[in-house]
Design a protein around this motif. Structure first.
Motif, PDB file in Angstrom:
ATOM      1  N   ILE A  93       1.081  -1.110  -0.079  1.00  0.00           N
ATOM      2  CA  ILE A  93       0.550   0.247   0.002  1.00  0.00           C
ATOM      3  C   ILE A  93       0.751   1.283   0.257  1.00  0.00           C
ATOM      4  O   ILE A  93       0.615   2.477  -0.891  1.00  0.00           O
ATOM      5  CB  ILE A  93      -0.458  -0.126   1.471  1.00  0.00           C
ATOM      6  N   LEU A  96       1.864   2.145  -3.146  1.00  0.00           N
ATOM      7  CA  LEU A  96       0.714   2.424  -4.589  1.00  0.00           C
ATOM      8  C   LEU A  96       0.698   4.171  -4.447  1.00  0.00           C
ATOM      9  O   LEU A  96       0.337   4.754  -5.050  1.00  0.00           O
ATOM     10  CB  LEU A  96      -0.446   1.472  -3.886  1.00  0.00           C
ATOM     11  N   PHE A 104      -7.635   0.930  -3.738  1.00  0.00           N
ATOM     12  CA  PHE A 104      -6.411  -0.096  -3.484  1.00  0.00           C
ATOM     13  C   PHE A 104      -7.779  -1.002  -3.610  1.00  0.00           C
ATOM     14  O   PHE A 104      -8.442  -1.176  -2.468  1.00  0.00           O
ATOM     15  CB  PHE A 104      -5.048  -0.259  -3.023  1.00  0.00           C
TER      16      PHE A 104
END
Length: 533
Positions: A93, A96, A104
């Motif tokens: 995460i 990202l 997500f």
């Protein structure tokens, strides 16, 4: 505004069943879908289609979804990216987020979750695009305003330069502006020339600095008072005494007007236009002197013509009477007593005195003919003083000569200058019957030949000073009053001037100034010709 019908979704997943299922969810929600199974397929779609939202699987063959995410972030148009994976890993995460992922979603992705995520992404896309549009619009307006401001600034600078050029081109007039507190805010080149200050050195100073009698302790600026008068009247003009930077003063004409703002009509200060009246006053004084001299000369000329006519009519009979008296004496002298013969002698003496008086009047009335040549004024002074030695001794007068060295030389007519000097010195000696001191000075002053005669005699009253050059004006028991007018006539014929300063019981000083240029013989001859005309 982007709607479901117009929004295009890029769907990238290497599993055909998942790709087909999510594409159907999106199509049924009204979206247009472009699907790809890998990184390269996604790039092909991006090259030919405008994408609003991208739904990308993290794990793709050859190049990962993370690489595609990073690529999408480099494109000019913003595309929100929703990352999905079948193997959720919380450690992914942060990476990202740093790479710019919008959301997500873990697999399996339900229809509602997918549609909500895409709807939010489209709204984010819409807001981001609107923000970009507004930013571009603001930037466009900013550039337009900056261009207008730059153009207006250039116009104002040009107008300011033009105004300064106009103001500085006026060197005859001083243009000075002051604010409502009396501080100088404008000082043009004419003001610099007139007052002797540099503009930078006086801006911000009190305007009273320019006044002759202003003191810093004054409660109010005098020029500010003039400005307030101008505000009340619209325009105020006054003659005022001003001061230059070297301390000298001069009289000037001041025209004051108020400075009013065009926008809000507020009083900004006052504008003063100043003209130096020194030359004008000197010209007026010179004109008055010339008019007075012309009137005086006309008066003398008329008086001279009358006197000459009378003297001429009297002179011939006097000559006859002298002959008759002398003939009578020769005939009867041996028959008369000595006392009676002396009566005839007195008659002859009286006739001679009258004849001499008539001759003096004729000499005064006749036009002067002078022949200038190089003359040493010191020698003429010395010779004339020697000639008057008997009168000087009789009156017990001491003489002091202060003669310029090596010589006071100019182009002068010796006979007439000697005659004028004789009259001036004789008057000075006769003004000291009880003794005194006579001082004669020669030299050059202000490019002129100077002759000064000072006595310690009784002096003159103001009335006597005013009339001393008037023909036939005299305070003596004997004399016609022609000596001083005749001397003045000679000096003026030489383009010179004579002045008298005298106080009762304090003596008299006579100052004579003559042209000092040593001219050539040709110039002197031309000068003599002009004098004869």
């Amino acid at each position: 505004m982007t709607t479901n019908e117009s929004a295009t979704i890029l769907l990238v997943d290497d599993e055909p069943s998942i790709r087909w299922t999510m594409a159907e969810f999106l199509k049924r929600a009204g979206y247009s879908v472009e699907a790809a199974q890998d990184y390269d397929g996604a790039l092909e779609i991006l090259d030919r289609t405008n994408i609003d939202v991208a739904v990308v699987d993290i794990f793709l063959p050859r190049q990962s979804g993370l690489d595609l995410l990073k690529h999408l972030q480099t494109r000019e148009s913003y595309i929100p990216v929703i990352m999905i994976t079948g193997e959720p890993n919380s450690s992914q995460i942060p990476e990202l987020v740093r790479s710019g992922a919008y959301d997500f979603l873990p697999k399996p992705v339900t229809k509602d979750v997918l549609i909500k995520a895409v709807t939010r992404a489209i709204e984010k896309k819409r807001l981001r695009d609107e923000k970009s549009r507004l930013e571009r619009q603001v930037q466009s307006h900013t550039e337009h305003l900056e261009a207008r401001i730059e153009a207006r600034t250039a116009e104002l600078a040009e107008a300011h330069n033009f105004l300064n050029t106009v103001l500085d081109s006026s060197t005859e007039y001083a243009i000075v502006a002051i604010d409502t507190k009396g501080l100088i805010t404008l000082f043009n080149r004419g003001a610099e020339t007139m007052f002797g200050y540099i503009s930078e050195n006086v801006l911000g100073l009190k305007a009273g600095t320019l006044l002759s009698n202003y003191e810093n302790g004054d409660s109010m600026e005098p020029l500010l008072k003039c400005g307030q008068e101008a505000q009340a009247l619209g325009r105020y003009q006054v003659e005022i005494e001003l001061r230059r930077s070297n301390g000298s003063t001069f009289v000037a004409s001041l025209v004051m007007t108020p400075l009013i703002s065009n926008s809000d009509k507020q009083l900004l200060g006052y504008l003063g236009i100043i003209k130096d009246l020194t030359s004008e006053r000197e010209n007026e004084r010179a004109l008055r002197e010339m008019q007075a001299r012309l009137a005086h000369n006309e008066k003398i000329a008329a008086l001279g013509r009358v006197a000459a006519q009378v003297a001429h009519e009297v002179k011939n009979p006097l000559a006859g009477l002298r002959l008759y008296a002398m003939h009578l004496k020769n005939k009867v002298a041996d028959r008369l007593a000595e006392s009676e013969v002396s009566l005839i002698d007195k008659i002859i003496d009286t006739i001679n005195n009258l004849s001499n008086t008539a001759e003096q009047i004729l000499n005064f009335a006749r036009p002067l003919t002078i022949t200038p040549r190089a003359l040493d004024l010191n020698r003429v002074v010395t010779d004339t003083v020697h000639l008057l030695e008997p009168q000087i001794s009789t009156n017990k007068v001491s003489v002091e000569l202060e003669l310029d060295q090596p010589a006071a030389t100019a182009m002068l007519d010796e006979a007439s200058i000697r005659s004028a000097l004789l009259n001036l010195l004789l008057n000075a000696v006769q003004a000291m019957p009880g003794g005194g001191k006579l001082k004669v000075t020669t030299g050059t002053r202000d490019d002129s030949l100077y002759l000064g005669i000072t006595d310690t005699g009784s002096g003159m009253t103001e009335e006597q000073i005013r009339n001393v050059f008037e023909p036939f004006y005299t305070t003596k028991s004997q004399g016609l009053g022609l000596g001083m007018p005749y001397a003045k006539k000679i000096i003026e014929q030489h383009h010179g001037e004579i002045k008298i300063e005298s106080y009762q019981h304090q003596g008299t000083t006579i100052e004579v100034r003559l042209p000092a240029e040593y001219e050539s013989e040709l110039t002197a001859a031309r000068y003599a010709s002009e004098m004869r005309r």
